[in-house]
Design a protein around this motif. Structure first.
Motif, short mmCIF file in Angstrom:
data_model
loop_
_atom_site.label_atom_id
_atom_site.label_comp_id
_atom_site.label_asym_id
_atom_site.label_seq_id
_atom_site.Cartn_x
_atom_site.Cartn_y
_atom_site.Cartn_z
N TYR A 85 0.89 -1.16 0.00
CA TYR A 85 0.00 0.00 0.00
C TYR A 85 0.93 1.21 0.00
O TYR A 85 1.67 1.43 0.96
N SER A 86 0.93 1.95 -1.08
CA SER A 86 1.99 2.95 -1.24
C SER A 86 1.50 4.38 -1.11
O SER A 86 0.37 4.71 -1.46
N ASN A 87 2.38 5.20 -0.59
CA ASN A 87 2.07 6.58 -0.27
C ASN A 87 3.20 7.47 -0.77
O ASN A 87 4.37 7.22 -0.45
N ASP A 109 -1.37 4.34 -4.17
CA ASP A 109 -2.61 4.38 -3.39
C ASP A 109 -2.93 5.75 -2.82
O ASP A 109 -4.09 6.08 -2.60
N HIS A 110 -1.90 6.55 -2.55
CA HIS A 110 -2.12 7.69 -1.67
C HIS A 110 -1.07 8.76 -1.94
O HIS A 110 0.07 8.43 -2.24
N GLN A 112 0.41 12.38 -0.17
CA GLN A 112 0.38 13.38 0.89
C GLN A 112 1.21 14.57 0.44
O GLN A 112 2.39 14.46 0.15
N HIS B 12 -10.29 3.83 -1.01
CA HIS B 12 -8.90 3.82 -0.54
C HIS B 12 -8.58 2.69 0.43
O HIS B 12 -7.55 2.72 1.09
N ARG B 14 -7.86 -1.43 0.71
CA ARG B 14 -7.52 -2.58 -0.12
C ARG B 14 -7.51 -3.84 0.74
O ARG B 14 -7.03 -3.84 1.86
N GLN B 16 -6.39 -7.79 0.91
CA GLN B 16 -5.51 -8.77 0.25
C GLN B 16 -5.02 -9.84 1.23
O GLN B 16 -5.08 -9.69 2.45
N LEU B 27 -5.83 -2.89 4.01
CA LEU B 27 -4.81 -1.86 4.03
C LEU B 27 -5.45 -0.51 3.75
O LEU B 27 -6.35 -0.41 2.92
N TYR B 28 -4.98 0.49 4.44
CA TYR B 28 -5.45 1.86 4.22
C TYR B 28 -4.29 2.78 4.59
O TYR B 28 -3.27 2.30 5.08
N PRO B 29 -4.43 4.09 4.34
CA PRO B 29 -3.29 4.97 4.57
C PRO B 29 -2.69 4.81 5.97
O PRO B 29 -3.37 5.02 6.96
#
Lengths: 381, 90
Positions: A85-87, A109-110, A112, B12, B14, B16, B27-29
Motif C-alpha cells: 500500500y503505497s504513499n 494508493d495515496h 500526501q 482507498h 484494499r 488482500q 490496508l489503508y493509509p
C-alpha cells in the motif's frame, strides 16, 4: 542471534536527498551531501521485494523530494505488483498531469502533499502568488485522479500564528485530511531550533483556532494537530520502539530504525548493498541495539511506563545529552529535563519580543557541505 | 441493511492475502487491519456486486452445516461502522 521481532510493517524509502526546497525545519540529516551514490532503480526494486518477503505492507516514497527521481513511475508500479500500500510524500513540486496519470495507472494508493514556506525571505507564504498557484494546481490534479486530498503543514514559530489562514486555504482546496504537524527538533530543525520553537502562548492560540475550525467544518475535514515534543512531559513512543515496526531506507542504501538514527555514534548501520533486509531487520547489531529494555538506564529501567514509551526517542536523547541510551529528556523524570525547559523558556522570551540572535541555516548543499566538514558527532545543545 | 444490500470496500481501502501474516488484511493509509478467518472469508466476498443473500449462500456452500446469516450481517454492520465498507449507492 536472530531477533524474535515482528516483521517491519512500514518501509520508508527516502529515494533521494535532492530537493528543490530549502526548508529550515527539514528532518533530513545535515550532512547529506557527504553521502554516497543514490540506489539505482534495480537496487530499489530488489529491496522492495525483500521488504515484502519480510512482511512489510506500507510503503512511503519520500526524500528529499521523491519526484526528483525520474524512475518513480517504475518504482510505484513495482510496489503495486508486490502488494504494497503505497504513499507518495511530496511537496508537489514536479508533479504534473503526465506523472500523476502514470502513478494512478501504476497503482499508487495515496498522496500526501506538504505545504511549506519555501521562500528564503521567510515572509508570509500564504500571500505568495507563485506557491499559491502551484498549490491550487496540485490540489486539482489530486482530486481529478481521485486521490484523497491529504495536506501536511509543518508548523513553527514563524507560521503558527497563521494557522487560521492555513486551514481556510485547506478548506478552499477541499482537503479531506490536514495534518498540522509542529516541527520536531532533529536535523536542520535542531540547528534552527531557537528560531523555530513556538511559545506556549502561540501553541495554545493555534490549538484554540484549530478547535473552533473543527467545530465549523465537522466531518468534512479531519484535522490532526501535533504538538512539539518539547511541550510534553512524557516522551513519545518513538517509532513504536526501536526496530519494532518501522524500517527507513536512505537514498544511499542504509537501513535505519528511524529517519534520524544515522547521526548516532557507535552504531554501524547496514547497507542494503551488502546485506539483505531479513538479516538487517532480524540479525544486524544496529537493529538489535535498542530493542527490548536491556539497554535502558535509570530512570527508565525501573519506570512503570517503560513498556508504553520505550524511554522515548534515542535520537533526541543523544542530541540533547550526548548519550543515546539515556531517557529522552522530554520526560520530566529525566535528570536532563531542564534542557527542554530552558529551550522552552528561550522560546517564550523570543515570543515576547526579547531580542535573540538566532542564526538560520537553510537546508542547502552549501550548508550541508560546511556542516559535514565539521563532521560533528557531538551534541549541539 | 437488507438481503438485497450490496456492499463495497470503502474508498482507498484494499483487501488482500498476506503471506507473511497468513491472514487476510485490510490496508489503508498508514494502517492495516489483520482479519480473523471468518472476517476474511466474508470480506473476500464483498465485491460491490453480490447482495448480502448471495454472500450468505456462498459461505454456507463453502462451510456446509452452519447457519451463517447472523454472523455475516453482524460483521457487515461492524465493518460499516468501522468505515471499511459501505453500501453501494444505487
Amino acid at each position: 542471534m536472530s531477533s524474535q521481532a515482528n516483521p517491519p510493517l512500514w518501509l520508508l524509502a527516502e529515494l533521494t536527498y535532492r530537493c528543490p526546497l530549502h526548508c529550515v525545519y527539514c528532518s533530513n540529516p545535515v550532512d547529506y551531501t557527504a553521502y554516497g551514490e543514490e540506489l539505482a532503480t534495480e537496487e530499489w526494486v530488489r529491496v522492495l521485494r525483500e521488504g515484502r518477503q519480510l512482511g512489510a505492507t506500507q510503503l512511503g516514497f519520500s526524500g528529499g523530494e521523491p519526484l526528483v527521481r525520474d524512475d518513480l513511475e517504475v518504482l510505484v508500479a513495482e510496489a503495486r505488483t508486490l502488494g504494497y500500500y503505497s504513499n507518495l510524500i511530496t511537496s508537489g513540486i514536479g508533479l504534473n498531469e503526465r506523472r500523476i496519470a502514470a502513478f494512478k495507472e501504476g497503482g499508487l494508493d495515496h498522496i500526501q502533499v506538504s505545504f511549506q514556506d519555501s521562500t528564503r525571505e521567510m515572509n508570509d507564504f500564504l500571500s505568495s502568488t507563485r506557491t499559491f498557484d502551484l498549490k491550487r494546481r496540485i490540489a486539482k490534479l489530486v482530486k481529478q485522479y481521485d486521490y484523497p486530498m491529504v495536506l501536511n503543514v509543518v508548523l513553527h514559530r514563524l507560521n503558527i500564528d497563521h494557522v487560521g489562514q492555513i486551514l481556510e486555504l485547506a478548506a478552499e482546496l477541499e482537503a479531506e485530511y490536514v495534518e498540522l504537524a509542529n516541527t520536531q527538533y532533529y536535523g536542520w530543525a535542531f540547528l534552527n531550533r531557537d528560531l523555530l520553537l513556538p511559545s506556549q502562548e502561540q501553541l495554545e492560540r493555534a490549538e484554540e483556532v484549530t478547535n473552533r475550525f473543527r467545530e465549523r467544518v465537522g466531518n468534512r475535514m479531519k484535522i490532526y494537530f501535533v504538538v512539539p515534543d518539547y511541550y510534553e512531559n512524557r516522551p513519545k513512543a518513538c517509532m513504536n520502539g526501536w526496530g519494532s515496526v518501522f524500517l527507513n531506507l536512505t537514498a544511499d542504501g542504509l537501513a535505519l530504525p528511524c529517519h534520524e538514527a544515522r547521526m548516532l555514534p557507535g552504531l554501524e548501520f547496514p547497507s542494503v548493498r551488502e546485506h539483505d533486509l531479513r538479516w538487517i531487520w532480524h540479525d544486524s547489531p544496529a537493529f538489535n541495539r535498542y530493542r527490548g529494555d536491556e539497554w535502558m538506564k535509570e530512570p527508565c529501567r525501573s519506570c512503570p511506563e517503560k513498556a508504553k514509551d520505550y524511554g522515548g526517542c534515542r535520537c533526541q536523547a543523544y542530541l540533547l545529552t550526548g548519550d543515546a541510551a539515556l531517557a529522552d529528556p522530554v520526560c520530566d523524570k529525566s535528570p536532563h529535563h531542564a534542557l527542554i525547559t530552558r529551550a522552552v523558556e528561550r522560546a517564550r522570551q523570543a515570543g515576547a519580543g526579547v531580542e535573540t540572535k538566532p542564526v538560520l541555516f537553510y537546508r542547502d548543499d552549501e550548508n550541508s557541505r560546511r556542516l559535514s566538514r565539521k563532521s560533528e558527532k557531538a551534541p549541539i545543545a | 441493511m437488507s438481503e438485497d444490500s450490496v456492499f463495497e470496500l470503502a474508498r482507498h481501502y484494499r483487501f488482500q492475502w498476506e503471506q507473511a501474516q497468513q491472514a487476510y488484511v485490510l490496508l489503508y493509509p498508514e494502517g492495516m487491519v489483520k482479519l480473523g478467518t471468518s472476517a476474511g472469508e466474508i470480506l473476500k466476498r464483498v465485491d460491490g456486486a453480490s447482495p448480502v443473500s448471495a454472500i450468505v449462500a456462498d459461505l454456507e456452500r463453502a462451510f456446509p452445516g452452519a447457519d451463517l446469516r447472523r454472523d455475516v450481517t453482524e460483521f457487515l454492520a461492524h465493518a460499516s461502522v468501522k468505515g471499511w465498507i459501505r453500501v453501494k449507492p444505487g
